[in-house]
Every structure is written in structure tokens, then in C-alpha cells.
Design an enzyme around this catalytic site. Structure first.
Site, PDB file in Angstrom:
ATOM      1  CG  ASN A 251      -8.211 -34.776 -32.776  1.00 29.08           C
ATOM      2  OD1 ASN A 251      -8.070 -34.455 -31.593  1.00 29.08           O
ATOM      3  ND2 ASN A 251      -7.546 -34.165 -33.741  1.00 29.08           N
TER       4      ASN A 251
ATOM      5  NE  ARG B  81      -4.682 -35.150 -31.989  1.00 25.18           N
ATOM      6  CZ  ARG B  81      -4.285 -35.505 -33.200  1.00 25.18           C
ATOM      7  NH1 ARG B  81      -4.338 -36.757 -33.595  1.00 25.18           N
ATOM      8  NH2 ARG B  81      -3.839 -34.608 -34.048  1.00 25.18           N
TER       9      ARG B  81
END
Length: 91
Positions: free
Chosen positions: A36, A18
Site C-alpha cells: 500500500n 495485496r
């Protein structure tokens, strides 16, 4: 402007995926987010001009060192879904 969603499968959580996307998307001027998902995948939503999203797609497919991208589901989405003025990490 075009908006696109990627769901990335593989070894993509716990490897900085990320944050890698966050940094690169910011460099490209892409608005959106990465987060996530409970099933172990990473969702990325981005909005920008098509050339920037093409570059982001290449970056998503590569991933950061330590990640192993196995499969990516990519879909175009309505640009109204992107409700942020920058690229953020969602929890």
C-alpha cells in the site's frame, strides 16, 4: 526475465488486494512485492517471464471481489530492482 511495476488506483486498500495478488503471483512463479502507498494506491512489482507477467496484468486489472480498479499505471523497470526470491507483501 522481465520486470514490471503497476500502480493501481481505485478502491484497492482494505479489500484484500495485496493478498489476492500475493497468492496469484505465487501461483504464476512471479517474484516481487505488493504494498500500500500513502496516497491510497497499491504498488505491485513483479519479475518473471513475459507470459507470466501478461497473466498477472490481467489479474491486477480484475482485482479481488470488493475492489474497484479505476486506473493502472504500468511501467517496465530494470530487473535488478527486484531483490527478493519470492513474492512478498511489503509494509
Amino acid at each position: 526475465m522481465v520486470a514490471r511495476r503497476w500502480v493501481v488506483e481505485g478502491e484497492v486498500q482494505g479489500v484484500g488486494f495485496r493478498w489476492f495478488i500475493h497468492r496469484r503471483a505465487g501461483e504464476l512463479g512471479v517474484r516481487g512485492w505488493a504494498r500500500n502507498l500513502p496516497d491510497g494506491t497499491v504498488e505491485i512489482v513483479g519479475m518473471a517471464a513475459e507470459p507470466a507477467l501478461v497473466l498477472l496484468d490481467e489479474i491486477v486489472r480484475q482485482g479481488p471481489p470488493g475492489a474497484k480498479v479505476i486506473h493502472i499505471l504500468t511501467t517496465d523497470i530494470p530487473h535488478e530492482v527486484v531483490d527478493t526470491n519470492s513474492f512478498i507483501i511489503k509494509r
